[in-house]
Design a protein around this motif. Structure first.
Motif, mmCIF file in Angstrom:
data_model
loop_
_atom_site.group_PDB
_atom_site.id
_atom_site.type_symbol
_atom_site.label_atom_id
_atom_site.label_comp_id
_atom_site.label_asym_id
_atom_site.label_seq_id
_atom_site.Cartn_x
_atom_site.Cartn_y
_atom_site.Cartn_z
ATOM 1 N N LEU A 130 43.883 26.835 45.834
ATOM 2 C CA LEU A 130 45.199 27.133 46.386
ATOM 3 C C LEU A 130 45.679 28.530 45.981
ATOM 4 O O LEU A 130 46.875 28.808 45.977
ATOM 5 C CB LEU A 130 46.220 26.077 45.948
ATOM 6 C CG LEU A 130 46.061 24.693 46.581
ATOM 7 C CD1 LEU A 130 47.189 23.786 46.123
ATOM 8 C CD2 LEU A 130 46.033 24.773 48.098
ATOM 9 N N HIS A 131 44.727 29.377 45.626
ATOM 10 C CA HIS A 131 45.087 30.761 45.343
ATOM 11 C C HIS A 131 45.486 31.472 46.631
ATOM 12 O O HIS A 131 45.178 31.042 47.744
ATOM 13 C CB HIS A 131 43.910 31.504 44.699
ATOM 14 C CG HIS A 131 43.829 31.336 43.222
ATOM 15 N ND1 HIS A 131 44.750 31.899 42.367
ATOM 16 C CD2 HIS A 131 42.940 30.671 42.442
ATOM 17 C CE1 HIS A 131 44.428 31.594 41.122
ATOM 18 N NE2 HIS A 131 43.343 30.838 41.134
ATOM 19 N N THR A 132 46.169 32.591 46.479
ATOM 20 C CA THR A 132 46.417 33.537 47.552
ATOM 21 C C THR A 132 45.800 34.864 47.117
ATOM 22 O O THR A 132 45.404 35.032 45.954
ATOM 23 C CB THR A 132 47.925 33.733 47.793
ATOM 24 O OG1 THR A 132 48.508 34.304 46.605
ATOM 25 C CG2 THR A 132 48.606 32.409 48.114
ATOM 26 N N ILE A 133 45.723 35.808 48.027
ATOM 27 C CA ILE A 133 45.245 37.137 47.639
ATOM 28 C C ILE A 133 46.128 37.689 46.516
ATOM 29 O O ILE A 133 45.638 38.265 45.534
ATOM 30 C CB ILE A 133 45.248 38.092 48.849
ATOM 31 C CG1 ILE A 133 44.234 37.618 49.900
ATOM 32 C CG2 ILE A 133 44.931 39.523 48.422
ATOM 33 C CD1 ILE A 133 42.792 37.628 49.455
ATOM 34 N N SER A 134 47.416 37.471 46.618
ATOM 35 C CA SER A 134 48.341 37.978 45.591
ATOM 36 C C SER A 134 48.105 37.327 44.242
ATOM 37 O O SER A 134 48.135 37.994 43.199
ATOM 38 C CB SER A 134 49.793 37.756 46.039
ATOM 39 O OG SER A 134 50.105 38.519 47.189
ATOM 40 N N SER A 135 47.858 36.012 44.222
ATOM 41 C CA SER A 135 47.678 35.346 42.936
ATOM 42 C C SER A 135 46.322 35.651 42.311
ATOM 43 O O SER A 135 46.157 35.526 41.086
ATOM 44 C CB SER A 135 47.861 33.829 43.087
ATOM 45 O OG SER A 135 46.803 33.243 43.819
ATOM 46 N N LEU A 136 45.345 36.057 43.113
ATOM 47 C CA LEU A 136 44.044 36.441 42.578
ATOM 48 C C LEU A 136 44.064 37.840 41.966
ATOM 49 O O LEU A 136 43.194 38.167 41.149
ATOM 50 C CB LEU A 136 42.974 36.380 43.669
ATOM 51 C CG LEU A 136 42.510 34.978 44.082
ATOM 52 C CD1 LEU A 136 41.594 35.071 45.293
ATOM 53 C CD2 LEU A 136 41.799 34.269 42.936
ATOM 54 N N ALA A 137 45.038 38.652 42.338
ATOM 55 C CA ALA A 137 45.070 40.047 41.887
ATOM 56 C C ALA A 137 45.004 40.187 40.366
ATOM 57 O O ALA A 137 44.164 40.936 39.846
ATOM 58 C CB ALA A 137 46.302 40.756 42.455
ATOM 59 N N PRO A 138 45.856 39.505 39.587
ATOM 60 C CA PRO A 138 45.791 39.685 38.132
ATOM 61 C C PRO A 138 44.501 39.158 37.517
ATOM 62 O O PRO A 138 44.120 39.600 36.428
ATOM 63 C CB PRO A 138 47.015 38.912 37.621
ATOM 64 C CG PRO A 138 47.362 37.962 38.706
ATOM 65 C CD PRO A 138 46.978 38.633 39.977
ATOM 66 N N LEU A 139 43.808 38.246 38.185
ATOM 67 C CA LEU A 139 42.535 37.748 37.680
ATOM 68 C C LEU A 139 41.423 38.752 37.944
ATOM 69 O O LEU A 139 40.571 38.999 37.070
ATOM 70 C CB LEU A 139 42.196 36.403 38.342
ATOM 71 C CG LEU A 139 43.249 35.305 38.218
ATOM 72 C CD1 LEU A 139 42.798 34.043 38.938
ATOM 73 C CD2 LEU A 139 43.551 34.998 36.760
ATOM 74 N N LEU A 140 41.416 39.358 39.104
ATOM 75 C CA LEU A 140 40.380 40.328 39.454
ATOM 76 C C LEU A 140 40.503 41.614 38.648
ATOM 77 O O LEU A 140 39.499 42.266 38.342
ATOM 78 C CB LEU A 140 40.451 40.654 40.947
ATOM 79 C CG LEU A 140 40.094 39.522 41.909
ATOM 80 C CD1 LEU A 140 40.450 39.911 43.336
ATOM 81 C CD2 LEU A 140 38.608 39.182 41.806
ATOM 82 N N PHE A 141 41.733 41.975 38.304
ATOM 83 C CA PHE A 141 41.977 43.237 37.611
ATOM 84 C C PHE A 141 42.459 43.014 36.175
ATOM 85 O O PHE A 141 43.175 43.830 35.620
ATOM 86 C CB PHE A 141 42.990 44.078 38.400
ATOM 87 C CG PHE A 141 42.461 44.558 39.722
ATOM 88 C CD1 PHE A 141 41.836 45.790 39.834
ATOM 89 C CD2 PHE A 141 42.579 43.771 40.861
ATOM 90 C CE1 PHE A 141 41.332 46.230 41.049
ATOM 91 C CE2 PHE A 141 42.078 44.211 42.087
ATOM 92 C CZ PHE A 141 41.457 45.442 42.177
ATOM 93 N N ALA A 142 42.010 41.924 35.573
ATOM 94 C CA ALA A 142 42.474 41.552 34.235
ATOM 95 C C ALA A 142 42.071 42.546 33.163
ATOM 96 O O ALA A 142 42.720 42.647 32.116
ATOM 97 C CB ALA A 142 41.952 40.162 33.868
ATOM 98 N N SER A 143 40.984 43.289 33.400
ATOM 99 C CA SER A 143 40.502 44.265 32.412
ATOM 100 C C SER A 143 40.816 45.695 32.825
ATOM 101 O O SER A 143 40.107 46.633 32.456
ATOM 102 C CB SER A 143 38.994 44.091 32.204
ATOM 103 O OG SER A 143 38.697 42.802 31.699
ATOM 104 N N ALA A 144 41.876 45.860 33.585
ATOM 105 C CA ALA A 144 42.339 47.186 34.031
ATOM 106 C C ALA A 144 41.271 47.929 34.825
ATOM 107 O O ALA A 144 41.122 49.149 34.715
ATOM 108 C CB ALA A 144 42.811 48.019 32.840
ATOM 109 N N GLU A 145 40.539 47.189 35.658
ATOM 110 C CA GLU A 145 39.546 47.824 36.520
ATOM 111 C C GLU A 145 40.209 48.774 37.504
ATOM 112 O O GLU A 145 41.348 48.565 37.932
ATOM 113 C CB GLU A 145 38.769 46.758 37.303
ATOM 114 C CG GLU A 145 37.838 45.899 36.465
ATOM 115 C CD GLU A 145 38.486 44.664 35.908
ATOM 116 O OE1 GLU A 145 37.749 43.752 35.497
ATOM 117 O OE2 GLU A 145 39.736 44.602 35.881
#
Length: 331
Positions: A77-92
């Motif tokens: 039930l993720h959205t693109i917005s909710s995935l953002a902090p997971l994808l960029f968690a290491s300041a990529e």
């Protein structure tokens, strides 16, 4: 709140069912307290779901006081917005845009007038990666418009193939050799069109890339290294008549198969043509969306989401992104 509808089959006569739900995978030996008990039908609707998470379910079948527990399913039930902090968690490095999230859109480049209705100009879209790589109209007259897909029930921004074009003024990709690109887009013309391009023209700028529709039924991704064509290029082309959810995973430091995956709607596609040549790291340039920087190759298309991530996305990340894109935007 959102609703998840579960249904299942069972062999023989069952007295009742228990429903188990968790935010993480469950161990059958230590199940959580059931979400529901005493269910006598082979279906259940969970109306207490929050968007922005994964949920895991199991069904327990009870017969003569003995319970047998099903295998587990995961509901994304993720959205693109909710995935953002997971994808960029290491300041990529990179950027992520969710064109179904009106709270990220503005009618002015300064970002002071929110977009609130279909038909309004979109002159700024906030980058959700935390890198500040906001997408803005090239000038006040090139804004795409907010539109609504009544079938998929989502918003998108519409590039008209004539005047609309946006860009990230400077995408910091200096030194990047591994990156992942995800896009949900549906085009309306079968002419050559730029979906997005790093630099005003990748042919003239070593360390840049392009993601584009070729004329006809081809979609291409390419990076520009050193040297003239073809020795200075890495590229791959697949077949796609209209559009869908694309995933391109690239490692230009490899000696071959630099474009590791080129996927459409969750499936690895056959690469029709490929170049594996020079190794030149990506540089920092403007990222143009909806056309080439000189105003040519304009895209007439619906944009639902766009992600540019400066690392190789993991298998689970690719799966989650594609699930969200396909669920919300379709093929």
């Amino acid at each position: 709140m959102s609703t998840v509808n579960l249904s299942w089959s069972a062999d023989g006569v069952i007295d009742s069912y228990n429903i188990y739900r968790s935010a993480s995978p469950m161990n059958v030996a230590s199940l959580p307290t059931p979400l529901a008990t005493g269910i006598t039908t082979k279906s259940y609707s969970d109306n207490s779901m929050n968007m922005g998470s994964n949920y895991y379910y199991r069904v327990g079948s009870i017969k003569a006081s003995v319970e047998k527990v099903s295998s587990e399913i995961r509901v994304n039930l993720h959205t693109i917005s909710s995935l953002a902090p997971l994808l960029f968690a290491s300041a990529e490095k990179g950027a992520i845009f969710d064109f179904n999230n009106l709270s990220t859109m503005f009618q002015d480049i300064a970002g002071t007038i929110p977009v609130t209705a279909v038909g309004q100009d979109v002159r700024k879209v906030q980058d959700l990666s935390g890198n500040g790589n906001h997408l803005v109209a090239v000038n006040s007259g090139t804004a795409p418009k907010l539109a609504y897909d009544s079938i998929k029930k989502v918003y998108y921004i519409y590039f008209d193939g004539s005047t609309s074009m946006m860009y990230v003024p400077s995408l910091n990709f200096a030194g990047v050799t591994k990156f992942s690109l995800f896009a949900s887009i549906t085009r309306e013309l079968t002419t050559a069109q730029v979906i997005c391009e790093l630099s005003s023209n990748y042919n003239n700028n070593p360390g840049s890339f392009i993601f584009n529709y070729d004329a006809g039924n081809a979609v291409a991704f390419a990076t520009r290294g050193s040297g003239s064509y073809p020795t200075g290029y890495n590229s791959a082309t697949i077949t796609s008549s209209v559009g869908g959810t694309f995933s391109v995973i690239t490692d230009i430091a490899l000696s071959s198969n630099k474009i590791k995956n080129f996927r459409l709607n969750g499936v690895d596609k056959t690469i029709n043509s490929k170049l594996d040549n020079s190794i030149v790291a990506i540089s920092s340039y403007p990222l143009y969306v909806g056309g080439r920087g000189d105003g040519t190759l304009k895209t007439k298309a619906r944009y639902y989401s766009l992600v540019v991530l400066a690392r190789l996305a993991s298998t689970s990340e690719i799966q989650q992104l594609e699930e969200v894109q396909f669920r919300d935007y379709g093929g």
